[in-house]
Write a protein that holds these residues in place. Sequence first.
Motif, PDB file in Angstrom:
ATOM      1  N   GLY A 250      63.665  69.696  65.593  1.00  0.00           N
ATOM      2  CA  GLY A 250      62.375  70.186  65.116  1.00  0.00           C
ATOM      3  C   GLY A 250      61.898  71.393  65.891  1.00  0.00           C
ATOM      4  N   PRO A 251      60.850  72.041  65.383  1.00  0.00           N
ATOM      5  CA  PRO A 251      60.373  73.283  65.982  1.00  0.00           C
ATOM      6  C   PRO A 251      59.610  73.076  67.286  1.00  0.00           C
ATOM      7  CG  PRO A 251      58.962  72.644  64.159  1.00  0.00           C
ATOM      8  CD  PRO A 251      60.106  71.677  64.158  1.00  0.00           C
ATOM      9  N   ALA A 252      59.589  74.135  68.079  1.00  0.00           N
ATOM     10  CA  ALA A 252      58.775  74.138  69.294  1.00  0.00           C
ATOM     11  C   ALA A 252      57.297  74.131  68.936  1.00  0.00           C
ATOM     12  CB  ALA A 252      59.101  75.378  70.124  1.00  0.00           C
ATOM     13  N   ARG A 253      56.472  73.616  69.857  1.00  0.00           N
ATOM     14  CA  ARG A 253      55.027  73.570  69.659  1.00  0.00           C
ATOM     15  C   ARG A 253      54.334  74.175  70.872  1.00  0.00           C
ATOM     16  NH1 ARG A 253      56.233  68.289  69.195  1.00  0.00           N
ATOM     17  NH2 ARG A 253      54.598  67.666  70.645  1.00  0.00           N
ATOM     18  N   LEU A 254      53.333  74.998  70.594  1.00  0.00           N
ATOM     19  CA  LEU A 254      52.547  75.644  71.641  1.00  0.00           C
ATOM     20  C   LEU A 254      51.117  75.149  71.598  1.00  0.00           C
ATOM     21  CD1 LEU A 254      51.950  77.879  73.812  1.00  0.00           C
ATOM     22  CD2 LEU A 254      51.507  79.423  71.890  1.00  0.00           C
ATOM     23  N   HIS A 255      50.590  74.786  72.767  1.00  0.00           N
ATOM     24  CA  HIS A 255      49.157  74.541  72.952  1.00  0.00           C
ATOM     25  C   HIS A 255      48.684  75.540  73.988  1.00  0.00           C
ATOM     26  CE1 HIS A 255      45.335  72.433  73.199  1.00  0.00           C
ATOM     27  NE2 HIS A 255      45.453  72.388  74.512  1.00  0.00           N
ATOM     28  N   LEU A 256      47.769  76.424  73.601  1.00  0.00           N
ATOM     29  CA  LEU A 256      47.262  77.471  74.483  1.00  0.00           C
ATOM     30  C   LEU A 256      45.765  77.314  74.653  1.00  0.00           C
ATOM     31  CD1 LEU A 256      47.645  80.191  76.029  1.00  0.00           C
ATOM     32  CD2 LEU A 256      47.168  81.334  73.855  1.00  0.00           C
ATOM     33  N   ILE A 257      45.329  77.233  75.904  1.00  0.00           N
ATOM     34  CA  ILE A 257      43.906  77.301  76.238  1.00  0.00           C
ATOM     35  C   ILE A 257      43.646  78.726  76.693  1.00  0.00           C
ATOM     36  CG2 ILE A 257      42.044  76.374  77.652  1.00  0.00           C
ATOM     37  CD1 ILE A 257      43.864  73.880  78.106  1.00  0.00           C
ATOM     38  N   LEU A 258      42.834  79.449  75.933  1.00  0.00           N
ATOM     39  CA  LEU A 258      42.545  80.844  76.240  1.00  0.00           C
ATOM     40  C   LEU A 258      41.102  80.926  76.719  1.00  0.00           C
ATOM     41  CD1 LEU A 258      44.091  83.541  76.068  1.00  0.00           C
ATOM     42  CD2 LEU A 258      43.053  83.899  73.832  1.00  0.00           C
ATOM     43  N   ALA A 259      40.918  81.316  77.977  1.00  0.00           N
ATOM     44  CA  ALA A 259      39.597  81.339  78.609  1.00  0.00           C
ATOM     45  C   ALA A 259      39.258  82.763  79.028  1.00  0.00           C
ATOM     46  CB  ALA A 259      39.562  80.387  79.799  1.00  0.00           C
ATOM     47  N   ASN A 260      39.169  83.664  78.051  1.00  0.00           N
ATOM     48  CA  ASN A 260      38.821  85.049  78.343  1.00  0.00           C
ATOM     49  C   ASN A 260      37.420  85.139  78.936  1.00  0.00           C
ATOM     50  OD1 ASN A 260      41.065  86.676  77.672  1.00  0.00           O
ATOM     51  ND2 ASN A 260      40.614  86.506  75.496  1.00  0.00           N
ATOM     52  N   PRO A 261      37.209  86.023  79.903  1.00  0.00           N
ATOM     53  CA  PRO A 261      35.885  86.153  80.518  1.00  0.00           C
ATOM     54  C   PRO A 261      34.811  86.485  79.483  1.00  0.00           C
ATOM     55  CG  PRO A 261      37.525  87.335  81.807  1.00  0.00           C
ATOM     56  CD  PRO A 261      38.202  86.910  80.542  1.00  0.00           C
ATOM     57  N   ASN A 262      33.643  85.856  79.643  1.00  0.00           N
ATOM     58  CA  ASN A 262      32.461  86.126  78.817  1.00  0.00           C
ATOM     59  C   ASN A 262      32.677  85.801  77.341  1.00  0.00           C
ATOM     60  OD1 ASN A 262      31.121  87.252  81.146  1.00  0.00           O
ATOM     61  ND2 ASN A 262      32.340  89.104  80.819  1.00  0.00           N
ATOM     62  N   GLN A 263      33.620  84.880  77.069  1.00  0.00           N
ATOM     63  CA  GLN A 263      33.854  84.432  75.702  1.00  0.00           C
ATOM     64  C   GLN A 263      33.972  82.921  75.691  1.00  0.00           C
ATOM     65  OE1 GLN A 263      36.984  86.257  73.471  1.00  0.00           O
ATOM     66  NE2 GLN A 263      36.605  88.302  74.257  1.00  0.00           N
TER      67      GLN A 263
END
Length: 287
Positions: A250-263
């Motif tokens: 099966g395919p790879a899975r990505l979980h991304l937590i994106l914590a850009n400043p001031n967003q």
Amino acid sequence: MNHKLVLLCLFGLNFQLSSPIYACTLWGVAGNTSLDGTLIAKNRDWTPNHQQSLRLQTPRIGYRYLGLFADDGHFKGLKAGVNTQGLVVLSASASSLPRSIREADRERHGVMAQILQNSASLDDVTAHADDLFSKAKPVFLLLADRYGLMQVEVGQHGKYRLQRIDQGTVAHTNHYLDESVLDQPQHVGMSSAIRLARINALLAEHDTPWQRDDFTLISRDKNAGPDNSLWRLGKAHTLASWQMALPLQGPARLHLILANPNQPEQLVDLTLDSKFWRQMDGVLAPK
């Protein structure tokens, strides 16, 4: 003596008490103790003075890849990535060496994009290791495919060390575990030492089969305060957490937590199947 100083004494290393802000934590699990195949993660810590984006890229020659990029600031570029073949490459700064040493040889360069474009597996990387790493700047890399993990320490003057992990856990922060690749003593930052001890303890204490969600819990750990925890909110902030599962089938899975400043913090969950890779190039997560 407080618990942090006890920890430093146990390491027995040459410490610098000021913690470099250029820091990341890398970790992974391989083998049959995981229900989700090979697992790999990076908490990206940096000064909160720039924005990041998730982008699909098609190089002129080679495999397409999905990457986490720093879009502005002093150190722009690729920070984590996975290609169409399911090869993942994550980096951490070798900040136990002075920046003047890391940048001294202008003929040396980064290798993440080169690996993603040209390698389909860890076997490919191993086969071309001399071409890749003997010309690279000092850096720490953690790579993965569906069959396991590889840790790379690139030192000075073309020296490097590879470690393949087919079964078990691995972790790295921002100092060398093998000083034979160096020509001079390193200065280990307090944060790097504390984070490495903490991530190794969390990996060792885990007593049930691993799942990708377990890495999300680890990534949020704030055990050692704002400057020395896995999730940092001090001199450096944790700006992203890249977590991937690479199952045998099966395919790879990505979980991304994106914590850009001031967003507001953004969560991105992607299944990297054939439909995903048919998308056009561009930004998938906003700047």
